[in-house]
Design an enzyme around this catalytic site. Sequence first.
Site, PDB file in Angstrom:
ATOM      1  N   THR A   1      65.523  27.452  15.571  1.00  0.00           N
ATOM      2  CA  THR A   1      66.055  26.954  14.345  1.00  0.00           C
ATOM      3  C   THR A   1      65.757  28.232  13.754  1.00  0.00           C
ATOM      4  O   THR A   1      64.849  29.260  13.850  1.00  0.00           O
ATOM      5  CB  THR A   1      65.724  25.832  13.484  1.00  0.00           C
ATOM      6  OG1 THR A   1      64.230  25.829  13.050  1.00  0.00           O
ATOM      7  CG2 THR A   1      65.829  24.868  14.245  1.00  0.00           C
ATOM      8  N   CYS A   2      65.837  28.539  12.381  1.00  0.00           N
ATOM      9  CA  CYS A   2      65.002  29.657  11.559  1.00  0.00           C
ATOM     10  C   CYS A   2      63.733  29.121  11.403  1.00  0.00           C
ATOM     11  O   CYS A   2      63.347  30.572  11.020  1.00  0.00           O
ATOM     12  CB  CYS A   2      65.655  29.869   9.701  1.00  0.00           C
ATOM     13  SG  CYS A   2      66.059  28.164   9.063  1.00  0.00           S
TER      14      CYS A   2
ATOM     15  N   GLN B   1      69.971  19.274  13.666  1.00  0.00           N
ATOM     16  CA  GLN B   1      69.445  20.425  14.845  1.00  0.00           C
ATOM     17  C   GLN B   1      68.672  19.856  15.910  1.00  0.00           C
ATOM     18  O   GLN B   1      69.033  20.104  16.964  1.00  0.00           O
ATOM     19  CB  GLN B   1      68.748  21.322  14.487  1.00  0.00           C
ATOM     20  CG  GLN B   1      69.249  22.256  13.134  1.00  0.00           C
ATOM     21  CD  GLN B   1      68.694  23.189  12.392  1.00  0.00           C
ATOM     22  OE1 GLN B   1      67.309  22.322  11.377  1.00  0.00           O
ATOM     23  NE2 GLN B   1      69.201  23.809  11.574  1.00  0.00           N
TER      24      GLN B   1
ATOM     25  N   GLU C   1      63.488  17.825   4.842  1.00  0.00           N
ATOM     26  CA  GLU C   1      64.380  18.412   4.687  1.00  0.00           C
ATOM     27  C   GLU C   1      65.168  17.556   6.062  1.00  0.00           C
ATOM     28  O   GLU C   1      64.126  17.183   6.848  1.00  0.00           O
ATOM     29  CB  GLU C   1      63.858  19.544   5.808  1.00  0.00           C
ATOM     30  CG  GLU C   1      64.891  21.000   5.528  1.00  0.00           C
ATOM     31  CD  GLU C   1      65.578  20.105   7.238  1.00  0.00           C
ATOM     32  OE1 GLU C   1      66.532  20.599   7.252  1.00  0.00           O
ATOM     33  OE2 GLU C   1      64.267  20.909   7.602  1.00  0.00           O
TER      34      GLU C   1
ATOM     35  N   GLY D   1      78.652  28.156   6.278  1.00  0.00           N
ATOM     36  CA  GLY D   1      78.271  27.386   6.813  1.00  0.00           C
ATOM     37  C   GLY D   1      77.622  26.164   6.458  1.00  0.00           C
ATOM     38  O   GLY D   1      77.135  26.012   5.289  1.00  0.00           O
ATOM     39  N   HIS D   2      76.769  25.750   6.894  1.00  0.00           N
ATOM     40  CA  HIS D   2      75.949  24.417   6.036  1.00  0.00           C
ATOM     41  C   HIS D   2      75.049  25.089   5.347  1.00  0.00           C
ATOM     42  O   HIS D   2      75.099  24.398   4.069  1.00  0.00           O
ATOM     43  CB  HIS D   2      75.532  23.697   7.395  1.00  0.00           C
ATOM     44  CG  HIS D   2      74.389  22.553   7.126  1.00  0.00           C
ATOM     45  ND1 HIS D   2      75.204  21.138   6.241  1.00  0.00           N
ATOM     46  CD2 HIS D   2      73.496  22.188   6.991  1.00  0.00           C
ATOM     47  CE1 HIS D   2      74.579  20.492   6.125  1.00  0.00           C
ATOM     48  NE2 HIS D   2      72.629  20.798   5.802  1.00  0.00           N
ATOM     49  N   MET D   3      74.679  25.965   5.658  1.00  0.00           N
ATOM     50  CA  MET D   3      73.186  26.610   4.488  1.00  0.00           C
ATOM     51  C   MET D   3      73.852  27.322   2.920  1.00  0.00           C
ATOM     52  O   MET D   3      73.715  26.997   2.316  1.00  0.00           O
ATOM     53  CB  MET D   3      72.133  27.380   4.995  1.00  0.00           C
ATOM     54  CG  MET D   3      71.754  26.443   6.241  1.00  0.00           C
ATOM     55  SD  MET D   3      70.024  26.092   5.898  1.00  0.00           S
ATOM     56  CE  MET D   3      69.295  27.637   5.023  1.00  0.00           C
ATOM     57  N   GLY D   4      75.121  27.813   3.349  1.00  0.00           N
ATOM     58  CA  GLY D   4      75.346  28.033   2.513  1.00  0.00           C
ATOM     59  C   GLY D   4      76.133  27.075   1.392  1.00  0.00           C
ATOM     60  O   GLY D   4      76.825  26.972   0.319  1.00  0.00           O
TER      61      GLY D   4
END
Length: 470
Positions: free
Chosen positions: A49-50, A120, A114, A191-194
């Site tokens: 992941t990030c 994920q 979170e 996307g999801h984060m955006g």
Amino acid sequence: MHIVVLGMNHRTATVELRERVSLGTDALQHVLTQLRESRTVMESIVLSTCNRTEIYALVNSVRAGHDYLLTVLSGTSGIDKEEIDQSTYFIQGEQAVAHAMRVASGLDSVVIGETQILGQMRTAFQEAFEAGNTGAMFNRLFREVIHVGKRAQAETTVGQTPVSVSYAAVQLACKIFGDISSRRALVIGAGHMGLLALQHLQAQGVGALVLANRSPDKARDVARQVGAEVISLADVSSVLENVDIVVSATSAPGYIVREAEVRDAMKAGRGRSVIFLDIAMPRDIDPVISSVPGVYLYDVDDLDGVIDANLQERKRQAVIIESMISEAVEAFSNWLTEQEVVPLITALRAKGESIQRDVMESLLRKMPELSERDRKLLNKHTMSIVNQLLRDPIQNVKELALASGDTEYVHMFAELFGIDQDILKAQQVISPTHSEVDATRGSFVELFQRLRGETDRLAGDKRVLHPVLR
């Protein structure tokens, strides 16, 4: 066998290093293939992941497993093996299982609780399962891991207050500007984060929203949810001079916002300030723009600890989740032990039934005049004798195995009842965790003395883990 995890996260590695190790779709499949074809690794799951890259593996040697996993990450990322070793953590046994559950529950994230990480983790398990990298142990383990993550969200309030990375970014902008009702924000990436960033900005009352995406048509459905204007990525530079907040969250491989574009935009509006929040991995915004006057750039590392609101409550909820994790680790340990006991119980029952059948056949040959009713009655009662004789031994082997977490006694019981070791091996779901027990270990008197002493020793123990988790 040993359950291990090798990984790096926001605590152990810089954002630059994590970018280089982060695995895209093709790289992930390549790593899964390497692990699947390795003789060192029996089962594996890769999570990237990030903020983290982790390899969970079932290995036959801790030392060899550690070295091999480092080699895999080094070969995939092109980073020196020693450098990766210095920025990774390596956990084994019970701690590795508990770590996986903490990750899925959001307790190991930048912000406690979170919720994105659970999805994920589920995706990582699904990809490994479909690739053929998991077996009986990891299929069971990661279903438990995901179940604990779901319980954490459903039975506590740890994830009910919005404290994701996207939320942290928006909170940071609010702290810097105060009231953002007169501000204009640009979000790059649909996307999801955006989407989360758009929703949080809207919830904080931002004056206007612009959404930039590679495919404007795809972004319009997202934009409609928050009333945002939609532009293409090619038009980002043209709106920079008119925005106060930029949140970038794409999966693009290179920089989307560059220094020259930012300098030109800032010249057009002298004296103003613009906050750039780069929550993408790899990063979307060239870090050099932080040298431009009036520009404030923050990446995912800067967001660690930004959110204080709700954090203390989340920490209190984390204590409850840790209790769930402890229970789940113990339940998994018991399941491991039961897998070793099941073949013995099956073999014992099969042997008892075989003896009963032989006896019945002998009786029927000697007493052919018995009626069908008499035969059924005789069969029922002889089978009852077998079941009663086996009931206590079966119960005792279950209790002793669960109490000790050790499979040595399974082999001892098998020897005692004359069960062939090859029969046990053929029926095992999980390979043995000990070397094969010596058939000439000692006399039955010594065996019973050992069993009695071990039972007495374990009588006061509340919890003993299966050897795989030790």
